[in-house]
Motif scaffolding. Structure first.
Motif, PDB file in Angstrom:
ATOM      1  N   LEU A 104       0.814  -1.212   0.000  1.00 21.64           N
ATOM      2  CA  LEU A 104       0.000   0.000   0.000  1.00 21.64           C
ATOM      3  C   LEU A 104       0.851   1.267   0.000  1.00 21.64           C
ATOM      4  CD1 LEU A 104      -2.798   1.291   0.124  1.00 21.64           C
ATOM      5  CD2 LEU A 104      -2.705   1.069   2.622  1.00 21.64           C
ATOM      6  N   THR A 105       1.945   1.256   0.727  1.00 22.85           N
ATOM      7  CA  THR A 105       2.782   2.455   0.808  1.00 22.85           C
ATOM      8  C   THR A 105       3.276   2.879  -0.565  1.00 22.85           C
ATOM      9  OG1 THR A 105       3.499   1.910   3.064  1.00 22.85           O
ATOM     10  CG2 THR A 105       4.876   3.441   1.816  1.00 22.85           C
ATOM     11  N   THR A 106       3.758   1.917  -1.346  1.00 21.80           N
ATOM     12  CA  THR A 106       4.241   2.232  -2.689  1.00 21.80           C
ATOM     13  C   THR A 106       3.104   2.658  -3.599  1.00 21.80           C
ATOM     14  OG1 THR A 106       6.035   0.628  -2.427  1.00 21.80           O
ATOM     15  CG2 THR A 106       5.548   1.361  -4.664  1.00 21.80           C
ATOM     16  N   GLY A 167      12.727   2.333  -3.647  1.00 22.72           N
ATOM     17  CA  GLY A 167      14.029   1.806  -4.022  1.00 22.72           C
ATOM     18  C   GLY A 167      14.111   1.206  -5.412  1.00 22.72           C
ATOM     19  N   THR A 168      12.974   1.040  -6.077  1.00 23.41           N
ATOM     20  CA  THR A 168      12.970   0.462  -7.424  1.00 23.41           C
ATOM     21  C   THR A 168      12.090   1.311  -8.338  1.00 23.41           C
ATOM     22  OG1 THR A 168      11.093  -0.974  -6.896  1.00 23.41           O
ATOM     23  CG2 THR A 168      13.315  -1.887  -6.549  1.00 23.41           C
ATOM     24  N   PRO A 169      12.325   1.266  -9.646  1.00 26.22           N
ATOM     25  CA  PRO A 169      11.475   2.031 -10.567  1.00 26.22           C
ATOM     26  C   PRO A 169      10.055   1.481 -10.601  1.00 26.22           C
ATOM     27  CG  PRO A 169      13.052   0.676 -11.785  1.00 26.22           C
ATOM     28  CD  PRO A 169      13.433   0.586 -10.343  1.00 26.22           C
ATOM     29  N   THR A 170       9.096   2.384 -10.710  1.00 25.46           N
ATOM     30  CA  THR A 170       7.672   2.027 -10.746  1.00 25.46           C
ATOM     31  C   THR A 170       6.958   2.894 -11.791  1.00 25.46           C
ATOM     32  OG1 THR A 170       7.011   3.668  -9.108  1.00 25.46           O
ATOM     33  CG2 THR A 170       7.712   1.499  -8.266  1.00 25.46           C
ATOM     34  N   LEU A 171       5.636   2.779 -11.821  1.00 22.38           N
ATOM     35  CA  LEU A 171       4.844   3.617 -12.713  1.00 22.38           C
ATOM     36  C   LEU A 171       5.047   5.104 -12.437  1.00 22.38           C
ATOM     37  CD1 LEU A 171       1.354   1.833 -12.936  1.00 22.38           C
ATOM     38  CD2 LEU A 171       3.332   1.613 -14.462  1.00 22.38           C
ATOM     39  N   ALA A 172       5.415   5.452 -11.220  1.00 23.87           N
ATOM     40  CA  ALA A 172       5.666   6.859 -10.911  1.00 23.87           C
ATOM     41  C   ALA A 172       6.771   7.420 -11.797  1.00 23.87           C
ATOM     42  CB  ALA A 172       6.038   7.007  -9.434  1.00 23.87           C
ATOM     43  N   ASP A 173       7.841   6.665 -11.963  1.00 25.25           N
ATOM     44  CA  ASP A 173       8.958   7.116 -12.790  1.00 25.25           C
ATOM     45  C   ASP A 173       8.561   7.204 -14.257  1.00 25.25           C
ATOM     46  OD1 ASP A 173      11.276   6.995 -10.689  1.00 25.25           O
ATOM     47  OD2 ASP A 173      10.200   5.097 -10.495  1.00 25.25           O
ATOM     48  N   ILE A 174       7.797   6.223 -14.721  1.00 24.46           N
ATOM     49  CA  ILE A 174       7.351   6.250 -16.119  1.00 24.46           C
ATOM     50  C   ILE A 174       6.441   7.452 -16.367  1.00 24.46           C
ATOM     51  CG2 ILE A 174       5.941   5.047 -17.834  1.00 24.46           C
ATOM     52  CD1 ILE A 174       7.112   2.440 -16.853  1.00 24.46           C
ATOM     53  N   ALA A 175       5.561   7.752 -15.413  1.00 27.57           N
ATOM     54  CA  ALA A 175       4.626   8.856 -15.582  1.00 27.57           C
ATOM     55  C   ALA A 175       5.328  10.206 -15.674  1.00 27.57           C
ATOM     56  CB  ALA A 175       3.628   8.871 -14.424  1.00 27.57           C
ATOM     57  N   LEU A 176       6.442  10.362 -14.958  1.00 36.05           N
ATOM     58  CA  LEU A 176       7.123  11.662 -14.910  1.00 36.05           C
ATOM     59  C   LEU A 176       8.277  11.780 -15.892  1.00 36.05           C
ATOM     60  CD1 LEU A 176       6.419  14.013 -12.874  1.00 36.05           C
ATOM     61  CD2 LEU A 176       5.441  11.803 -12.251  1.00 36.05           C
ATOM     62  N   TYR A 177       8.819  10.660 -16.342  1.00 33.52           N
ATOM     63  CA  TYR A 177      10.059  10.707 -17.121  1.00 33.52           C
ATOM     64  C   TYR A 177       9.949  11.499 -18.421  1.00 33.52           C
ATOM     65  CZ  TYR A 177      13.586   9.485 -20.488  1.00 33.52           C
ATOM     66  OH  TYR A 177      14.542   9.590 -21.479  1.00 33.52           O
ATOM     67  N   SER A 178       8.991  11.180 -19.268  1.00 26.49           N
ATOM     68  CA  SER A 178       9.009  11.633 -20.662  1.00 26.49           C
ATOM     69  C   SER A 178       9.096  13.152 -20.793  1.00 26.49           C
ATOM     70  CB  SER A 178       7.774  11.113 -21.400  1.00 26.49           C
ATOM     71  OG  SER A 178       7.733   9.696 -21.374  1.00 26.49           O
TER      72      SER A 178
END
Length: 215
Positions: A104-106, A167-178
């Motif tokens: 849940l935290t992630t 500590g690991t890549p998630t949808l958060a990183d994909i959503a913000l990266y581009s």
């Protein structure tokens, strides 16, 4: 191509594979294609020419009443909005739950970054790139201010963890990266955020990374 949208029920009935209605320069489309690539999914792309207003045509609005891309078709399922598509792909095609973990935290952290992606990312980097690259109207000074605010938020988070939701890549990183990466190419002053630039560079080394649009 417009006729492809005319009969939505017929369209989705004949789909037996993933199909993405997109625009090549769209960072929102790039998010979806990136996740698909990282999941090893084959996805067919159909271009919707937003420069000519194709997304505003009656036939496309029947397909997606919001008149926006991207749109994902998977069999008889049609999903609009890039964040909803990311969530769908992660739940449907990532059984290991790498990109949307079960804890849940992630999940809460991912949702928080989704909100920033729909907020500061759009009023900052998306708007600024639209003004500078695509010739869209807007307040460049305000868009730059919002961009700096977002980069500051990203930098603060990346002081605490290597990836946006832990500590690991998630949808958060994909959503913000581009769009973060696209605007970092355009604005030299953003080099003052080394943690963000390091995060972008590490993201680009992930297996299945998909290259950004050329502009």
């Amino acid at each position: 191509m417009i006729d492809q949208y005319h009969d939505k029920e017929h369209l989705v009935a004949i789909m037996s594979h993933l199909q993405l209605y997109y625009f090549p320069l769209s960072g929102h489309s790039h998010k979806v294609l990136t996740l698909a690539s990282m999941l090893g999914l084959s996805i067919e792309t159909v271009t919707v020419d937003i420069k000519s207003g194709e997304h505003l045509s009656e036939s496309f609005i029947q397909f997606n009443p919001a008149a926006k891309i991207p749109v994902l078709v998977d069999g008889d399922t049609v999903i609009t909005d890039s964040h909803a598509i990311l969530f769908y792909l992660a739940r449907q095609y990532d059984p290991a739950r790498v990109w949307y973990p079960t804890d849940l935290t992630t999940q809460v952290e991912i949702q928080r970054w989704f909100a920033l992606s729909a907020g500061e990312l759009c009023t900052g980097p998306v708007a600024l790139r639209g003004i500078r690259v695509l010739g869209k109207p807007g307040n460049e000074a305000h868009a730059m201010q919002q961009t700096l605010r977002l980069f500051s938020l990203l930098s603060t988070q990346l002081e605490q963890s290597p990836w946006l939701a832990g500590g690991t890549p998630t949808l958060a990183d994909i959503a913000l990266y581009s769009y973060t990466a696209l605007i970092a190419r355009l604005e030299p002053s953003l080099r003052d955020f080394p943690r963000v630039l390091d995060w972008l560079a590490r993201f680009e080394q992930l297996p299945g990374y998909r290259a950004l649009p050329t502009k």
